[in-house]
Design an enzyme around this catalytic site. Structure first.
Site, mmCIF file in Angstrom:
data_model
loop_
_atom_site.group_PDB
_atom_site.id
_atom_site.type_symbol
_atom_site.label_atom_id
_atom_site.label_comp_id
_atom_site.label_asym_id
_atom_site.label_seq_id
_atom_site.Cartn_x
_atom_site.Cartn_y
_atom_site.Cartn_z
ATOM 1 C CG HIS A 53 -1.974 1.055 1.165
ATOM 2 N ND1 HIS A 53 -1.729 2.367 1.523
ATOM 3 C CD2 HIS A 53 -3.274 1.010 0.773
ATOM 4 C CE1 HIS A 53 -2.828 3.079 1.358
ATOM 5 N NE2 HIS A 53 -3.786 2.286 0.904
ATOM 6 C CD GLU A 58 -2.673 2.459 -2.758
ATOM 7 O OE1 GLU A 58 -3.227 3.068 -1.830
ATOM 8 O OE2 GLU A 58 -1.553 1.935 -2.645
#
Length: 250
Positions: free
Chosen positions: A96, A168
């Site tokens: 992430h 992302e």
């Protein structure tokens, strides 16, 4: 046919009471409206066991936001995949942007995690994406290529069925800048092509991998995103932390 996945990342938010309440609300509402979509939630580590027990037996999958690539061992502050298995967790998020940016996790460190998890029969949600400075300097594709080729290096083709990717665009999160569905599609298409070039025979495998979009996904933009050919769902932050907005994604 690729799965459409809505994955809620609760990050380091919610008290235990709030997490339990949200989990009960999700169990009550989401399975009946998810239809052909797969629903996942990623609570903070301390809340995993409670949320897992509440959602056990439902169609909602509970995943971990992080773990270490080792069995039980002397790694203070970390969580072992063995411990996750004990509470029924079989999906783990790796790479992430916040862990890359604030905790210095490299592509190679992510690769260690991914290989260990896949060999131990976990499903991995691998996150990739470029920062604002990288995008403005024209390095988007270069950064993504490195994250894919280094992060997925040495992984046997048999494990790719347990791999999910999420794009992302870090530059579109909290900056006031917005990625359009067409911009997201362009990058998702590139990611799929990069996967197809990892090894001989990877082309057909890349077509079966779900690639989620993770740039401020909300009920009012999810449908336009899902219309794009290579966008297979959303990795959702804030909108996943309230039942009203999470349900609005289905």
């Amino acid at each position: 046919m690729r799965k459409t996945i809505i994955a809620g990342n609760w990050k380091m938010n919610l008290s235990l009471k709030e997490a339990v309440f949200l989990a009960h609300s999700i169990r009550e509402k989401i399975p009946s409206i998810s239809k052909d979509k797969v629903s996942m939630v990623f609570p903070s580590t301390l809340h995993l066991e409670n949320v897992s027990k509440i959602l056990e037996g439902s169609s909602v999958i509970v995943g971990a936001q992080n773990c270490y690539h080792s069995g039980l061992a002397a790694f203070t502050g970390e969580t072992s995949p063995d411990q996750l298995k004990e509470i029924g967790v079989k999906v783990v998020m790796v790479g992430h942007s916040e862990r890359r940016q604030f905790l210095g996790e490299s592509n190679f460190f992510c690769n260690d995690k991914i290989r260990f998890l896949l060999k131990n029969e976990f499903t991995v949600l691998y996150c990739v994406g470029e920062t604002l400075s990288e995008r403005e300097s024209g390095k988007t594709l270069e950064v993504l290529s490195s994250q894919i080729r280094e992060g997925l290096k040495g992984i046997d083709s048999v494990f790719f069925s347990n791999l999910i990717l999420a794009y992302e665009p870090v530059w579109a999160i909290g900056t006031g800048k917005v990625a359009t569905p067409s911009q997201a599609q362009e990058v998702h298409s590139f990611i799929r092509k990069e996967i197809s070039g990892l090894f001989v025979g990877a082309s057909s495998i890349s077509e079966s991998i779900s690639i989620l979009y993770g740039g401020s996904v909300k009920p009012d933009n999810i449908q336009d995103l899902l219309k794009e050919k290579d966008i297979d769902g959303g990795l959702v932050g804030g909108a996943s932390q309230k039942i009203s907005s999470f349900a609005g994604l289905f």
